[in-house]
Motif scaffolding. Structure first.
Motif, PDB file in Angstrom:
ATOM      1  N   VAL A 285      -2.697  54.094 -23.052  1.00 58.56           N
ATOM      2  CA  VAL A 285      -1.926  52.924 -23.510  1.00 58.56           C
ATOM      3  C   VAL A 285      -2.078  51.761 -22.529  1.00 58.56           C
ATOM      4  CG1 VAL A 285       0.421  52.047 -23.885  1.00 58.56           C
ATOM      5  CG2 VAL A 285      -0.264  54.228 -24.885  1.00 58.56           C
TER       6      VAL A 285
ATOM      7  N   MET B  64       0.195  47.035 -30.537  1.00 56.18           N
ATOM      8  CA  MET B  64       0.828  48.211 -31.162  1.00 56.18           C
ATOM      9  C   MET B  64      -0.120  48.809 -32.215  1.00 56.18           C
ATOM     10  SD  MET B  64       3.620  48.477 -29.514  1.00 56.18           S
ATOM     11  CE  MET B  64       3.227  47.427 -28.135  1.00 56.18           C
TER      12      MET B  64
ATOM     13  N   ILE C 275       7.252  51.651 -24.474  1.00 59.24           N
ATOM     14  CA  ILE C 275       6.401  52.722 -25.002  1.00 59.24           C
ATOM     15  C   ILE C 275       6.875  54.030 -24.364  1.00 59.24           C
ATOM     16  CG2 ILE C 275       4.028  53.541 -25.325  1.00 59.24           C
ATOM     17  CD1 ILE C 275       4.117  50.786 -26.376  1.00 59.24           C
TER      18      ILE C 275
ATOM     19  N   THR D 116       6.740  53.418 -29.963  1.00 55.34           N
ATOM     20  CA  THR D 116       6.043  52.136 -29.787  1.00 55.34           C
ATOM     21  C   THR D 116       7.006  51.069 -30.275  1.00 55.34           C
ATOM     22  OG1 THR D 116       4.990  52.513 -31.934  1.00 55.34           O
ATOM     23  CG2 THR D 116       3.613  52.822 -29.988  1.00 55.34           C
TER      24      THR D 116
END
Ligand code: FAD
Length: 555
Positions: free
Chosen positions: A385, A307, A369, A320
């Protein structure tokens, strides 16, 4: 009571007739039995509280004063009715719910008034100040920091000023994406009005369905998609606040250097500086794409580090969030009955893949996410990500769990009432800390809760997730549960106090987004220093020398 304002149940969360059910979640009862020793099959469920059993303190509002208020807002919009006054007595903290179910109402507002517009708010405020009454602004009544209750020793007339009739989106400056919204607009009210012309506020607290834009500002609220849209402190640009004799006006500006920020003083003021009547918020075009993907990490440490890496990267997701192993276990246990391919994936295929990777299934951490924007933007963010997740040993499991999470997020609050019905506490404490301290805070809170449970002599439960990432840190959100023994509130205090103390002892704040109220005030000095408390006290005393606005909250 005015028939245009809908209130929550007087004794619990949300709408009448809606509640939590575990029968369709086969893992829930065994989980609760194992973790807190509560057998849901044999425990006796309390019957719904009866209003007739309550001893409601009589209204002491002088008749002439009530008539004067009626002269301002109309007879239908002022009330001294017991039920209406009880609805306006507390918020929805666990302490509030235990007290109201336990017939512990020491002081209620004497009169509830529902003005229609800012001019009426001004007249009500002026009449109340002239009569030396106390004014407690009321939004949705959803706070969990003890921000609403009148002080038991208050001898003056207490007016609950309910903004519920003021819920319009007044205007949208489409060039700037700035919407003027009346302070009493609840989440669904304002989002429907904004959506009808293609806009969204992007502020979705878990209490969205029953909280107001004025309440969000007054408590410094945060919504689920804060990583993209910001906290309400970022979203609220302009404010109108009714004070004795006049309106404090802060025009919506992208930024300003005009001295210490008065806007920031109103944010989190919990009704102590006046009545917010209008908020101009930054709005955004409803995104073309909005999705939430689920990921798993082998450990909590890996999840947190990922994160942080996301927050430092070029990726800009809207959400997140990563649950620790305990919360991941809870989420699995509360899943609805699965069948077919989804059952096979969740119960056979995924565990097989994780075991093959050498993961310990008791340590895995579930993460969500979110991505929002144009289809190309959302896709690009996800690609960024995905690479970070992979680098930190995690794996993606698609959109299915994210969809479920998104659908059930507004149902979870009903669980607390269900547990209370069964004689158990289920509550939350949340904080924020720098990245470098998060693991320490997490472990310290677990240790503090375990010690508190041992003190009470119960098997208690605690779980946590990280959400709301910032450049320098994030929010940690803890949920705890245990079965009450002989003295619910003192047992609750033992656990809650231990957790709050662990926050300040480990360089974390007393609250990331629930505010201070009465509940967190004992730790304010440790949070902002004694000089900080002096400055706040001086602000409230000088801005409200007669202590007319919601006294004794925050400091
Ligand atoms: P109220 O509870 O009515 O009032 C809160 C305080 O603000 C009081 O001091 C009141 O006097 C003052 N106030 C209200 N309106 C005004 C006004 N117009 N002018 C001046 N002062 C005013 N919070 C989050 O931030 N994020 C979450 O995800 C979240 N989830 C929650 C989930 C549950 C199940 C519950 C029970 C609470 C949750 N909360 C959350 C806390 C709560 O919803 C927030 O504090 C919310 O901002 C309160 O808004 P409200 O309109 O209900 O205010």
């Amino acid at each position: 009571m005015t028939d245009t304002v809908k209130h929550m149940k007087w004794w619990g969360w949300g709408n009448d007739g809606v509640g939590f059910h575990h029968e369709d979640k086969p893992g829930f009862a065994p989980f609760v039995a194992e973790k807190v020793g509560l057998d849901l099959h044999t425990a006796e469920r309390a019957v719904e509280p009866s209003f007739d059993d309550l001893d409601v303190p009589a209204s002491t509002a002088p008749e002439a004063f009530v008539s004067a208020l009626a002269g301002i807002v109309g007879d239908d919009h002022v009330s001294v009715d017991d039920l209406v006054r009880v609805i306006h007595t507390y918020g929805k903290s666990l302490r509030d719910l235990v007290r109201i179910r336990g017939n512990q109402i020491l002081r209620s507002p004497d009169v509830v008034v529902y003005p229609a517009d800012e001019a009426e708010v001004q007249q009500v405020v002026d009449a109340a100040v002239a009569a030396d009454a106390v004014i407690i602004p009321f939004g949705g009544g959803s706070n969990i920091a003890g921000s609403l209750e009148p002080m038991p020793a208050e001898t003056r007339t207490v007016v609950s000023l309910d903004l519920g009739r003021m819920r319009a989106v007044v205007d949208i400056d489409t060039d700037s994406g700035l919407a003027r919204i009346q302070a009493g607009a609840q989440g669904p009210d304002l989002e429907a009005q904004l959506n009808s012309t293609g806009w969204t506020i992007g502020h979705f607290p878990d209490s969205f369905t029953h909280s107001t834009v004025g309440g969000w500002v007054a408590t410094r609220s945060t919504g689920m998609q804060s990583d993209k849209y910001g906290d309400i402190a970022d979203i609220a640009r302009g404010l109108r606040v009714v004070r004795p004799g006049d309106v404090l006006v802060l025009r919506p500006l992208p930024s300003t250097s005009s001295g210490p920020s008065v806007r920031e003083m109103i944010l989190g003021s919990e009704g102590r500086l006046g009545v917010i009547t209008e908020v101009t918020v930054q709005v955004h075009r409803v995104p073309e794409k909005r999705n939430i993907f689920a990921y798993f990490f082998p450990t909590w440490e890996a999840g947190i580090t990922a994160m942080q890496a996301i927050s430092e990267s070029d990726a800009s997701p809207s959400i997140t969030r990563v649950s620790d192993a305990h919360e991941t276990g809870f989420t699995m246990a509360t899943s609805k009955t699965r069948s077919g391919f989804s059952k096979f994936t969740a119960e056979t295929a995924l565990p097989r893949i994780m075991k093959a990777k050498g993961w310990d299934l008791d340590k895995i951490c579930l993460s969500f996410i979110g991505y929002e924007g144009s289809t190309a933007h959302a896709k690009h963010q996800k690609k960024l990500v995905d690479a970070i997740v992979k680098k930190h040993g995690g794996m993606g499991v698609g959109e299915g769990p994210g969809l479920l999470y998104d659908q059930k997020k507004f149902d979870t609050p009903y669980l607390r009432d269900f547990l209370l019905d069964m004689g158990a506490a289920g509550d939350v404490s949340e904080t924020a800390a720098p990245w470098s301290k998060l693991l320490q805070v997490h472990d310290a809170v677990y240790a503090a809760a375990d010690k508190a449970y041992a003190e009470i002599g119960v098997t208690g439960w605690i779980m946590s997730h990280l959400s709301h990432s910032y450049h320098s840190g994030a929010c940690l959100y803890f949920t705890f549960a245990f079965v009450f023994q002989d003295d619910p509130l003192s047992e609750y205090d033992t656990v809650k106090n231990a957790i709050q103390q662990a926050f300040v002892d480990n360089d974390a704040t007393i609250s990331h987004h629930h505010g201070v109220g009465r509940e967190h005030a004992p730790w304010l000095e440790e949070d902002i220093s004694s000089e900080g408390v002096k400055v706040l006290t001086a602000l409230f005393e000088s801005a409200d020398p007669g202590a007319h606005f919601n006294p004794d909250k925050v400091v």
